[in-house]
Design an enzyme around this catalytic site. Structure first.
Site, short mmCIF file in Angstrom:
data_model
loop_
_atom_site.label_atom_id
_atom_site.label_comp_id
_atom_site.label_asym_id
_atom_site.label_seq_id
_atom_site.Cartn_x
_atom_site.Cartn_y
_atom_site.Cartn_z
N LYS A 94 0.82 -1.23 0.00
CA LYS A 94 0.00 0.00 0.00
C LYS A 94 0.84 1.26 0.00
O LYS A 94 0.50 2.25 -0.65
CB LYS A 94 -0.97 0.00 1.18
CG LYS A 94 -0.31 0.10 2.55
CD LYS A 94 -0.99 -0.73 3.58
CE LYS A 94 0.01 -1.76 4.06
NZ LYS A 94 -0.42 -2.70 5.04
N GLU A 179 3.34 -3.55 15.77
CA GLU A 179 4.78 -3.58 15.53
C GLU A 179 5.51 -2.94 16.71
O GLU A 179 4.91 -2.19 17.49
CB GLU A 179 5.11 -2.74 14.29
CG GLU A 179 4.22 -3.03 13.11
CD GLU A 179 4.96 -3.70 11.98
OE1 GLU A 179 6.19 -3.68 12.00
OE2 GLU A 179 4.28 -4.22 11.09
N ASP A 190 -0.68 4.18 7.90
CA ASP A 190 -1.12 2.95 7.22
C ASP A 190 -2.51 3.16 6.60
O ASP A 190 -2.72 2.90 5.41
CB ASP A 190 -1.15 1.80 8.24
CG ASP A 190 -1.68 0.52 7.64
OD1 ASP A 190 -0.89 -0.20 7.01
OD2 ASP A 190 -2.88 0.23 7.81
N LYS A 194 -4.07 3.63 2.46
CA LYS A 194 -5.21 2.89 1.93
C LYS A 194 -6.31 3.83 1.45
O LYS A 194 -6.93 3.58 0.41
CB LYS A 194 -5.74 1.94 3.01
CG LYS A 194 -4.73 0.84 3.36
CD LYS A 194 -5.16 0.07 4.60
CE LYS A 194 -4.13 -0.96 5.03
NZ LYS A 194 -4.42 -1.53 6.34
N GLY A 291 -3.61 -10.37 7.61
CA GLY A 291 -3.24 -11.77 7.88
C GLY A 291 -2.75 -12.42 6.59
O GLY A 291 -3.14 -12.01 5.48
N1 LIG Z 1 0.63 -9.13 6.73
C1 LIG Z 1 -0.55 -8.60 6.41
O1 LIG Z 1 -1.57 -8.86 7.07
C2 LIG Z 1 -0.66 -7.72 5.19
C3 LIG Z 1 -1.94 -7.27 4.79
C4 LIG Z 1 -2.04 -6.48 3.65
C5 LIG Z 1 -0.91 -6.11 2.97
N2 LIG Z 1 0.32 -6.52 3.40
C6 LIG Z 1 1.50 -6.10 2.65
O2 LIG Z 1 2.14 -7.26 2.13
C7 LIG Z 1 3.54 -7.03 2.02
C8 LIG Z 1 4.28 -8.13 2.76
O3 LIG Z 1 3.86 -8.13 4.12
P1 LIG Z 1 4.24 -9.33 5.12
O4 LIG Z 1 3.32 -9.17 6.28
O5 LIG Z 1 4.31 -10.60 4.40
O6 LIG Z 1 5.71 -8.86 5.58
P2 LIG Z 1 6.85 -9.81 6.18
O7 LIG Z 1 6.26 -10.98 6.89
O8 LIG Z 1 7.77 -8.90 6.90
O9 LIG Z 1 7.57 -10.36 4.86
C9 LIG Z 1 8.44 -9.60 4.08
C10 LIG Z 1 9.48 -10.55 3.54
O10 LIG Z 1 10.29 -9.82 2.62
C11 LIG Z 1 11.66 -10.00 3.01
N3 LIG Z 1 12.39 -8.79 2.67
C12 LIG Z 1 12.17 -7.56 3.17
N4 LIG Z 1 13.02 -6.68 2.62
C13 LIG Z 1 13.80 -7.39 1.77
C14 LIG Z 1 14.87 -7.05 0.91
N5 LIG Z 1 15.32 -5.79 0.84
N6 LIG Z 1 15.44 -8.01 0.17
C15 LIG Z 1 15.00 -9.27 0.26
N7 LIG Z 1 13.99 -9.68 1.05
C16 LIG Z 1 13.39 -8.73 1.80
C17 LIG Z 1 11.65 -10.27 4.50
O11 LIG Z 1 12.80 -10.95 4.88
P3 LIG Z 1 13.24 -11.04 6.45
O12 LIG Z 1 12.42 -12.18 7.00
O13 LIG Z 1 14.67 -11.31 6.39
O14 LIG Z 1 12.90 -9.73 7.07
C18 LIG Z 1 10.39 -11.12 4.64
O15 LIG Z 1 10.63 -12.47 4.42
C19 LIG Z 1 3.77 -5.61 2.59
O16 LIG Z 1 3.77 -4.68 1.54
C20 LIG Z 1 2.54 -5.41 3.48
O17 LIG Z 1 2.22 -4.04 3.66
C21 LIG Z 1 0.46 -7.33 4.49
#
Ligand SMILES: NC(=O)c1ccc[n+]([C@@H]2O[C@H](COP(=O)([O-])OP(=O)(O)OC[C@H]3O[C@@H](n4cnc5c(N)ncnc54)[C@H](OP(=O)(O)O)[C@@H]3O)[C@@H](O)[C@H]2O)c1
Length: 416
Positions: A94, A179, A190, A194, A291
């Site tokens: 987002k 967080e 955030d 959106k 999630g």
């Molecule tokens: N989680 C939710 O509920 C949710 C809902 C809507 C949208 N989103 C969006 O979805 C996206 C992912 O969210 P998430 O919750 O899955 O985040 P996350 O669990 O932190 O996953 C991000 C992944 O990307 C890796 N990463 C981050 N920076 C990197 C880099 N520079 N080079 C290589 N790998 C990198 C991280 O590695 P490390 O493990 O080493 O940090 C991690 O494995 C975000 O844009 C978030 O805003 C999430």
């Protein structure tokens, strides 16, 4: 399909894509992450390449890059390079779409690639596709909603347990709902990203994140919920954007909502988006807004839509977004709350300043049981400009009996 970012959402996307029915449509070519040695799992098919180098993905013949690392860098650079190479991109990011979405969409069109971001707002709820496709027959004038689960969780804990904001936040952090640095959630960034995306899609409004005023939920206390209940309301963080006479009114802030309204029933990671159309009236979208699983569903739905679209995306631009004068003001009835060291004459001083600013008091509420040295009481005012009210409150905060700056919140259902 290359999955960049194997975190909560990325791994959930891979889980779905490795199911039989999707394996026929898609083949995962790469999983990209830093420190892949720590990330490898046995359930990913053996022919998938695990890599830490985006260049390797870019140089391959992959059709679609799924960006799930989050943040502006290097995600923005990766998305641009993928699109420029003619690869379609699906993202849940987002912040990136709010900040650079217009430029990225233009880049996608120029290279006849798809850019899809259905997961960037309200996780698993198909709100963007619903607004864009399902409500294309209406002229939408307003979109508002509850878009941040962390705020919901904190506010409902303050409400149900009578704890302070700081206690509810600490509890949310321990439970993994907030967080370590919660500012993006509780101070509004955030939800702001959106609402910017929603305003572009629903209202065709050209708007940048910095134009949306954000007010934090940090000052809200258990006493505010006591007074809100007295008024038949509760408190929620509301993101909204509405067009009136060529002015776009938009904000992210805590508001009072009727206890019987659908907003009051939104709990935890649930999200709600309500659009208002000139011809069709109100339409609500609700469900799980965050999630791994729900967000991954939205990502895979975008992938399915891309796979099913027969046309190569047109290079011609879609109808231009409209520029509006953006107003940070909300014209509404307001709740104000003061925390004072009690003494005679306080009410007279406050109402005199309100009168100076042309504001009419609706009701004064003071519940028993609070210490007189730190007494919270509330005054509701009839519909007025939030900016003028803020000026009055600014003047009042200097008075010697004020323990903390006064708080003000609009009533959502009594907004002009
Ligand atoms: N989680 C939710 O509920 C949710 C809902 C809507 C949208 N989103 C969006 O979805 C996206 C992912 O969210 P998430 O919750 O899955 O985040 P996350 O669990 O932190 O996953 C991000 C992944 O990307 C890796 N990463 C981050 N920076 C990197 C880099 N520079 N080079 C290589 N790998 C990198 C991280 O590695 P490390 O493990 O080493 O940090 C991690 O494995 C975000 O844009 C978030 O805003 C999430």
């Amino acid at each position: 399909v290359a999955i960049a970012g194997f975190g909560m959402v990325g791994s959930a996307v891979a889980k779905i894509l490795t199911q039989q029915e999707y394996a026929q449509l898609f083949r995962i070519t790469h999983v990209l992450n830093r420190r892949i040695a720590e990330k490898r799992v046995a359930w990913i098919p053996e022919d998938v390449i695990w890599t830490e180098a985006f260049e390797e993905v870019l140089a391959s013949d992959v059709d679609i890059v799924v960006e799930l690392i989050g943040g502006l860098t290097p995600a923005g650079d990766w998305v641009k390079r993928a699109l420029a190479a003619g690869k379609s991109v699906v993202t849940a990011n987002k912040q990136l779409i709010a900040a650079e979405g217009l430029e990225l969409s233009a880049l996608a069109r120029a290279h006849r690639a798809h850019l899809a971001f259905g997961a960037s707002v309200a996780g698993g709820i198909p709100v963007l596709s619903g607004l864009q496709g399902g409500l294309a027959g209406d002229r939408l004038a307003k979109v508002s909603g509850i878009l941040n689960g962390t705020c919901n969780y904190i506010l409902t804990r303050v409400e149900s347990e009578g704890v302070s904001f700081a206690q509810a936040l600490a509890e949310a952090q321990r439970a993994g709902f907030a967080e370590a640095d919660p500012s993006s959630d509780v101070d509004g960034a955030d939800a702001r990203a959106k609402i910017v995306i929603l305003a572009r899609v629903a209202l065709r409004a050209h708007i940048e994140p910095e134009e949306v005023v954000c007010r934090s939920i940090r000052p809200i206390s258990a006493a505010d919920f006591c007074y809100a209940h007295e008024l038949g309301c509760t408190i929620r963080q509301i993101a909204s954007a509405a067009v009136h006479d060529n002015v776009l009114h938009t904000s992210v802030q805590p508001m009072l909502v009727g206890r019987n309204s659908p907003y009051a029933r939104v709990d935890g990671a649930q999200n709600l988006v309500v659009s208002t159309g000139c011809f069709g009236g109100e339409t609500s979208f609700s469900g799980t807004g965050a999630g791994g699983g729900p967000t991954a569903v939205a990502v895979v739905s975008d992938l399915v839509a891309i796979a099913g679209s027969e046309q190569v995306p047109a290079t011609s631009a879609p109808p231009a977004l409209r520029r509006f004068t953006v107003s940070a003001d909300t014209l509404a009835a307001h709740y104000t709350r003061f925390l004072v060291n009690d003494r005679p004459g306080i009410l007279a001083k406050i109402t005199a300043v309100f009168a100076e600013h042309g504001m009419n008091v609706d009701a004064v509420l003071q519940l028993p049981g609070f210490s007189k040295q730190a007494l919270p009481f509330a005054i509701t005012v009839e519909p007025c400009s939030q900016l003028i009210l803020a000026e009055a409150l600014h003047q009042l905060r200097a008075l010697e009996f004020m323990i903390e700056p006064p708080l003000c919140m609009p009533f959502l259902e009594r907004t002009a």
